[in-house]
Design a protein around this motif. Structure first.
Motif, PDB file in Angstrom:
ATOM      1  N   SER A 191     -14.357 -70.927  11.095  1.00 40.30           N
ATOM      2  CA  SER A 191     -15.073 -70.471  10.764  1.00 40.30           C
ATOM      3  C   SER A 191     -14.450 -69.040  10.388  1.00 40.30           C
ATOM      4  O   SER A 191     -13.093 -68.843  11.693  1.00 40.30           O
ATOM      5  N   SER A 220     -19.201 -70.666  14.979  1.00 40.57           N
ATOM      6  CA  SER A 220     -19.723 -71.427  13.933  1.00 40.57           C
ATOM      7  C   SER A 220     -20.454 -72.177  15.570  1.00 40.57           C
ATOM      8  O   SER A 220     -20.319 -72.594  16.645  1.00 40.57           O
ATOM      9  N   THR A 221     -21.871 -72.060  14.699  1.00 39.93           N
ATOM     10  CA  THR A 221     -22.446 -73.280  15.377  1.00 39.93           C
ATOM     11  C   THR A 221     -23.346 -74.594  14.364  1.00 39.93           C
ATOM     12  O   THR A 221     -23.586 -74.078  13.622  1.00 39.93           O
ATOM     13  N   PHE A 222     -23.761 -75.415  15.397  1.00 39.01           N
ATOM     14  CA  PHE A 222     -24.362 -76.259  14.485  1.00 39.01           C
ATOM     15  C   PHE A 222     -25.649 -76.687  15.020  1.00 39.01           C
ATOM     16  O   PHE A 222     -25.682 -76.782  16.620  1.00 39.01           O
ATOM     17  N   ILE A 231     -27.911 -69.241  10.586  1.00 38.06           N
ATOM     18  CA  ILE A 231     -28.191 -70.702  11.878  1.00 38.06           C
ATOM     19  C   ILE A 231     -29.984 -70.953  12.144  1.00 38.06           C
ATOM     20  O   ILE A 231     -29.786 -72.147  12.764  1.00 38.06           O
ATOM     21  N   SER A 234     -19.334 -74.836  17.380  1.00 37.89           N
ATOM     22  CA  SER A 234     -19.262 -76.543  16.454  1.00 37.89           C
ATOM     23  C   SER A 234     -17.434 -75.705  16.574  1.00 37.89           C
ATOM     24  O   SER A 234     -17.227 -74.654  17.065  1.00 37.89           O
ATOM     25  N   HIS A 288     -28.932 -75.466  19.534  1.00 41.76           N
ATOM     26  CA  HIS A 288     -27.926 -75.383  19.022  1.00 41.76           C
ATOM     27  C   HIS A 288     -26.472 -75.719  19.930  1.00 41.76           C
ATOM     28  O   HIS A 288     -26.410 -74.666  21.221  1.00 41.76           O
ATOM     29  N   GLN A 324     -24.277 -65.179   9.643  1.00 41.19           N
ATOM     30  CA  GLN A 324     -24.144 -66.993   9.940  1.00 41.19           C
ATOM     31  C   GLN A 324     -25.602 -66.874  10.235  1.00 41.19           C
ATOM     32  O   GLN A 324     -26.232 -66.725  10.788  1.00 41.19           O
TER      33      GLN A 324
END
Length: 115
Positions: free
Chosen positions: A53, A58-60, A9, A49, A46, A7
């Motif tokens: 996913s 999942s991160t944002f 980031i 999320s 971060h 993923q």
């Protein structure tokens, strides 16, 4: 062994050569620091999320910061939540502000950033 898909980031505009992450906000969020080959620095915060996913994780980013330092290369980065003051008062990792240290070429260590 089951491998998870990678993923992204952080989209960097430079070639990274050192990085470190630190759990913050009682471990709910992650502070990411990345140093570049030409003295660039990227910092981002971060959080997990709520969206699902395919990798299960999942991160944002909440915020991000980019700066080009004076120097030629960032040799190392260090993040800590430990208190670096000369006090005898007990400190908690969950309440201390993170500190950021970077060592570019030039025989010095730069300390900065306490939000």
């Amino acid at each position: 062994m089951h491998s998870q898909p990678l993923q992204t980031i952080a989209d960097l505009e430079f070639t990274p050569n050192c990085h470190m992450s630190l759990p913050v906000n009682s471990g709910n969020d992650t502070l990411l620091a990345v140093g570049g080959q030409e003295a660039e620095i990227h910092l981002s915060l971060h959080t997990p999320s709520l969206a699902s996913s395919s990798s299960g994780i999942s991160t944002f980013f909440i915020w991000q910061y980019y700066h080009k330092l004076q120097g030629s290369i960032n040799n190392s980065i260090f993040l800590t939540s430990l208190s670096l003051t000369c006090t005898h008062e007990p400190t908690s990792l969950s309440t201390s502000s993170p500190s950021f240290f970077i060592s570019p070429n030039g025989s010095l260590v730069l300390a900065s950033w306490t939000p």
